[in-house]
Design a protein around this motif. Structure first.
Motif, short mmCIF file in Angstrom:
data_model
loop_
_atom_site.label_atom_id
_atom_site.label_comp_id
_atom_site.label_asym_id
_atom_site.label_seq_id
_atom_site.Cartn_x
_atom_site.Cartn_y
_atom_site.Cartn_z
N THR A 75 -5.94 0.91 -3.01
CA THR A 75 -5.32 1.44 -1.81
C THR A 75 -5.93 2.79 -1.45
OG1 THR A 75 -3.22 0.34 -2.28
CG2 THR A 75 -3.14 2.22 -0.78
N LYS A 76 -6.40 2.88 -0.22
CA LYS A 76 -6.94 4.15 0.28
C LYS A 76 -5.84 5.21 0.25
CE LYS A 76 -10.13 5.31 4.06
NZ LYS A 76 -10.62 4.81 5.36
N HIS A 79 -14.94 0.86 4.50
CA HIS A 79 -14.30 2.10 4.95
C HIS A 79 -13.64 2.85 3.79
CE1 HIS A 79 -10.03 0.66 4.75
NE2 HIS A 79 -10.64 -0.51 4.81
N LYS A 80 -13.31 2.13 2.71
CA LYS A 80 -12.74 2.80 1.53
C LYS A 80 -13.83 3.42 0.66
CE LYS A 80 -9.14 -0.75 0.90
NZ LYS A 80 -8.52 -1.64 -0.10
N GLY A 104 -13.71 -3.13 -3.23
CA GLY A 104 -12.76 -2.18 -2.65
C GLY A 104 -11.32 -2.58 -2.86
N ASN A 124 -14.11 -3.81 3.26
CA ASN A 124 -13.55 -2.63 2.60
C ASN A 124 -14.52 -1.46 2.50
OD1 ASN A 124 -10.96 -3.68 2.13
ND2 ASN A 124 -11.69 -4.82 0.35
N GLY A 159 -6.58 5.07 -4.98
CA GLY A 159 -7.91 5.63 -4.71
C GLY A 159 -7.89 7.15 -4.59
N ASN A 175 0.83 -1.21 0.00
CA ASN A 175 0.00 0.00 0.00
C ASN A 175 0.86 1.26 0.00
OD1 ASN A 175 -2.58 -1.18 -0.08
ND2 ASN A 175 -2.58 -1.54 2.12
N ASP A 222 -13.81 -0.38 -7.40
CA ASP A 222 -14.10 0.83 -6.63
C ASP A 222 -15.35 0.74 -5.77
OD1 ASP A 222 -11.88 1.86 -7.81
OD2 ASP A 222 -12.86 3.55 -8.79
#
Length: 263
Positions: free
Chosen positions: A151-152, A247-248, A148, A245, A156, A114, A144
């Motif tokens: 990588t946040k 949270h992303k 998810g 995922n 992303g 990441n 997307d």
């Protein structure tokens, strides 16, 4: 899918967005995969300046050669396309060396993977700032908004997402229409974050065709018990990734302080 019309729609959308935002063009990270190849081609077709960035970090040689061949093809066909290669391997090694030493594990490997994506995001925004360009994202709909798989604040972290409403299969349809080179069209999708040739399917446990099927059924309200065998297994993979995922994919949570506590 009405492929030609979809391409025209995205190209027009990109150009209008950049014009309204008073921006000069686009910067795209080109990895040697189908998503970045399609995105960079769509940006090039706007006629606006399009900068393709190669940002290898211990990269698999096959990915590098595919990216370079694609960019050469774009530069041959579009006068508005330029290319810069930034070797981020020394930067990554310096970063890794500055971190507390950890015993090798899945968590440290993922954290470092990441970190590669976030170094690339920083590089994209450096050039975006230099030239007043928009960072064009390369994520598709399954990645997307389904599992998810990004990588946040890495891949992303973008300004706009031209292909994020398209399933992976639809991205390949566009790739065929846009004459993306066969080496990319035939390559197994990979995020290229581990310095080897592991595919997205190796990491996810299911192919994109399977995940598209699961995403469609999940959105229809289906449950794992509605399926058996491999279908049930894939559906459970999708549901697990979608949940872990979230949270992303959701907006950053904001703690709203009650009015009476602030007055």
């Amino acid at each position: 899918m009405r492929t030609e019309k979809v391409a025209e729609h995205i190209i027009t959308w990109l150009k209008e967005y950049a014009t309204k935002a008073n921006m000069n063009g686009f910067v795209v990270g080109v990895s040697g995969g189908i998503d970045s190849a399609v995105t960079s081609t769509l940006c090039a077709k706007t006629g606006l300046p399009t900068l393709c960035l190669e940002m290898p970090i211990h990269q698999d040689k096959g990915q590098i050669s595919r990216a370079q061949k694609h960019i050469k093809e774009l530069e041959h066909n579009f006068a508005n396309v330029s290319n810069v290669e930034i070797n981020l391997t020394p930067v990554f090694e310096e970063f890794k060396g500055a971190m507390p030493q950890q015993r090798k594990s899945d968590t440290i490997e993922l954290s470092l993977a990441n970190s590669r994506a976030r170094l690339r995001m920083t590089t994209l925004y450096y050039f975006a700032g230099l030239h007043k360009y928009l960072v064009a994202g390369t994520g598709n709909k399954v990645e997307d908004f389904g599992v998810g798989f990004y990588t946040k604040y890495g891949d992303g972290g973008v300004d706009l997402s031209p292909i994020a409403d398209l399933m992976k299969s639809e991205v390949f349809e566009l790739g065929d229409y846009l004459n993306i080179i066969p080496e990319i069209m035939n390559a197994a999708p990979t995020d290229g974050l581990f310095g080897d040739s592991r595919s997205d399917e190796d990491q996810l446990g299911a192919s994109y065709d399977e995940l598209e099927w699961a995403m469609n059924n999940f959105e229809k309200g289906k449950k794992a018990e509605d399926f058996t065998g491999r279908d049930k297994e894939v559906f459970e993979i999708y549901k697990r990734l979608n949940g872990s995922n979230k949270h992303k994919m959701l907006p950053i949570p904001v703690c709203e302080v009650p009015f009476h506590l602030k007055n």
